[in-house]
Design an enzyme around this catalytic site. Structure first.
Site, PDB file in Angstrom:
ATOM      1  CG  PHE A 451      -1.932  -1.135   1.206  1.00 26.07           C
ATOM      2  CD1 PHE A 451      -2.899  -1.201   0.227  1.00 26.07           C
ATOM      3  CD2 PHE A 451      -1.893  -2.125   2.175  1.00 26.07           C
ATOM      4  CE1 PHE A 451      -3.826  -2.236   0.211  1.00 26.07           C
ATOM      5  CE2 PHE A 451      -2.807  -3.160   2.167  1.00 26.07           C
ATOM      6  CZ  PHE A 451      -3.780  -3.225   1.187  1.00 26.07           C
ATOM      7  CG  HIS A 468     -13.570  -6.512   4.098  1.00 26.02           C
ATOM      8  ND1 HIS A 468     -14.519  -7.456   3.799  1.00 26.02           N
ATOM      9  CD2 HIS A 468     -12.493  -6.812   3.312  1.00 26.02           C
ATOM     10  CE1 HIS A 468     -14.039  -8.296   2.881  1.00 26.02           C
ATOM     11  NE2 HIS A 468     -12.826  -7.914   2.568  1.00 26.02           N
TER      12      HIS A 468
END
Length: 563
Positions: A451, A468
């Site tokens: 990321f 999630h």
């Protein structure tokens, strides 16, 4: 209810014949459903028709049954055939072996006063003289469990069928069970008429040609709501369902079944290398669930079952293997997760699921395929205004895009767009193959990374089923990486299941439990996501529903909503 002494079966049968002759749909429905009148009555009469009344009689033998029918002016066109359903119900009610109960069924026709021809459905339990079945007969004559009236829906449109069931409930009838008969290819919905009904029958049958499993399931759920012990027992056996589906997928039974015809049990057992009697038990269970169907030629796949074939469009076989495999094992530790906060998967396998799958190429491939198996959620996403309005040559960056299923759909729908997929190294290679096979190699770039490596310069960023997986702190970190990469004109589309604010039923609620136990993540409400976006310098500007209880959240940099 119609009652009679032990020797009054002929009188009871004659009363049933007279009732069938005298009634029609328009007169009988208001007797069963007090208050039904006007447009509602006309609507029900238009969509269903009174077909028969039924009762159970107890002749000593076949000759006595023939004499009883003759006394009532009935002529049976065929000999009695076995009534398996009634026999099983009697066996359960009276704690008897079904083998000792000889129950037949006849449906002689009756010419009615309105000129229509209806039927009397006669169930006959043979009670030989001196038999200990006399007590069964006495109980059944008193309680009239099998006595009922039946209506048939001739044109079973699902919307009409739901309306009929709702109308019965509106006027006091309560669901009383039902089921699908594969031999007749018909579905039966049972109701109990309200206590104030003016007809001599309380049990009402609604017969519908064909299989209507979704509507039947809702009807049975409502029925079980009045039987809490049965409801709880069915809930407790949910693990059996998971393993039955996983075994069906693991043995590749669906792949051995022809999509269009029924396959005999022996042939199927030989094809998949299974023990025939045990395969039969598994298939009967899956028939009850609507995954397979059964007829005189064997077993066949339903539309649901076809999704467990490896070659089916939108195949969910990988999900069955994943949920019945590693995730099933870790769910045994759910109680410890609730008590301590530890992630059950990590306790079971010694590491988080991303690392665990990455160490095993077969598991990694299964996980990627299982993620792609939920791709129906993506069906409407390419039509999102952010994508349809993107400029010629715009770049869509799919962050942690898995095997590239979603990005491939977007590029297929929009040939003018380019793609960039960011993923772990081993997954990037799988995505390169998928997107290349789809003809997008020239328009798609690939970047191995995490990321922290979200590239700048994209026009649309996609974050699908990623947040999630993580707790709030990690989500804020991921979103900050996105915000730093985004220009003032860039858009971010976040795909997630969103917990309902009103507590209504949703797949998101089930996935919330799954994420807690297996991943250490969670599902969230829309306002929760909005706060996470704001903490990262982003703003939620729109939300749209997706299939499978999904949502797409449209996000932009804070202060750029109107630019």
């Amino acid at each position: 209810m119609i009652t009679a002494s032990a020797d009054g079966d002929t009188s009871r049968l004659r009363a049933t014949v007279d009732f069938v002759k005298e009634q029609d749909t328009a007169t009988l429905l208001p007797l069963l459903l007090p208050g039904l009148d006007g447009p509602e009555l006309r609507s029900l009469v238009e969509h269903c028709e009174f077909r028969h009344a039924a009762l159970l009689v107890f002749p000593p033998g076949e000759a006595e049954l023939d004499a009883m029918l003759a006394d009532c002016g009935l002529v049976a066109d065929t000999p009695p055939r076995p009534s398996v359903v009634v026999r099983e119900r009697l066996a359960v009610r009276h704690k008897r072996s079904a083998a000792e109960l000889d129950v037949g069924i006849l449906r002689p026709g009756v010419e009615c006063l309105d000129g229509e021809r209806r039927m009397v459905e006669v169930f006959a339990l043979t009670v030989p003289p001196g038999s200990d079945l006399d007590t069964v007969a006495a109980h059944e004559r008193e309680r009239q469990h099998e006595a009922h009236v039946a209506f048939e829906v001739e044109a079973p449109d699902p919307l009409v069928l739901r309306g009929l069931c709702a109308a019965f409930g509106q006027y006091g009838a309560t669901p009383g069970g039902g089921g699908y008969n594969p031999h007749e290819n018909g579905t039966v919905f049972y109701f109990t008429a309200p206590a104030e009904a003016k007809a001599p029958y309380r049990r009402v049958e609604l017969y519908v040609p064909g299989g209507h499993r979704d509507i039947l399931a809702a009807h049975l759920d409502e029925h079980r709501g009045n039987h809490p012990a049965e409801t709880l027992l069915r809930l407790l056996t949910g693990a059996w369902t998971t393993q039955a589906l996983a075994a069906f997928a693991r043995l590749e039974v669906a792949d051995a079944m022809d999509g269009e015809r029924s396959v005999g049990l022996a042939e199927l057992a030989h094809e998949v290398g299974a023990f025939e009697p045990n395969l039969a038990t598994l298939l009967r269970y899956l028939t009850m669930l609507g995954v397979v169907g059964e007829d005189r030629d064997g077993f066949r796949l339903t539309d649901t079952g076809r999704l467990l074939r490896a070659d089916a469009e939108g195949s969910m076989r990988s999900l069955a293997l994943m949920y019945g495999g590693p995730f099933y094992e870790s769910f045994a530790g759910l109680g410890d997760t609730v008590r301590t906060g530890r992630v059950a998967f990590e306790q079971r396998f010694g590491e988080n699921h991303f690392d665990h799958f990455a160490r095993d190429p077969e598991l990694a491939e299964l996980f990627d395929r299982s993620m792609a198996a939920g791709s129906r959620m993506f069906d409407p996403l390419p039509a999102h205004p952010v994508l349809t309005g993107a400029a010629e040559g715009a770049t869509v960056v799919d962050i942690a895009g898995g095997s590239g299923e979603l990005l491939s759909r977007i590029l297929s729908a929009h040939p003018r767009l380019h793609g960039l997929l960011l993923e772990r190294p081993h997954t990037v290679e799988a995505a390169r193959v998928l997107l290349g096979a789809a003809g997008h190699a020239a328009r798609c770039a690939f970047q191995a990374g995490d990321f922290a490596d979200v590239p700048a310069g994209g026009d649309v960023y996609v974050l699908s089923r990623v947040l999630h997986d993580w707790d709030d702190d990690r989500c804020r970190e991921i979103l900050r990486h996105c915000a730093r990469a985004m220009s003032d004109t860039a858009d971010l589309l976040v795909v997630e299941r969103v917990l309902p604010a009103d507590g209504s039923a949703s797949l998101a609620t089930a996935w919330d439990l799954h994420m807690m136990c297996n991943v250490g993540g969670r599902e969230r409400r829309a306002d929760h996501y909005a706060r996470l976006f704001a903490d990262a310098g982003l703003t939620l500007v729109g939300r749209a529903p997706l299939p499978l209880d999904g949502n797409v959240l449209h996000v932009r940099r804070a202060g750029t909503v109107n630019t």
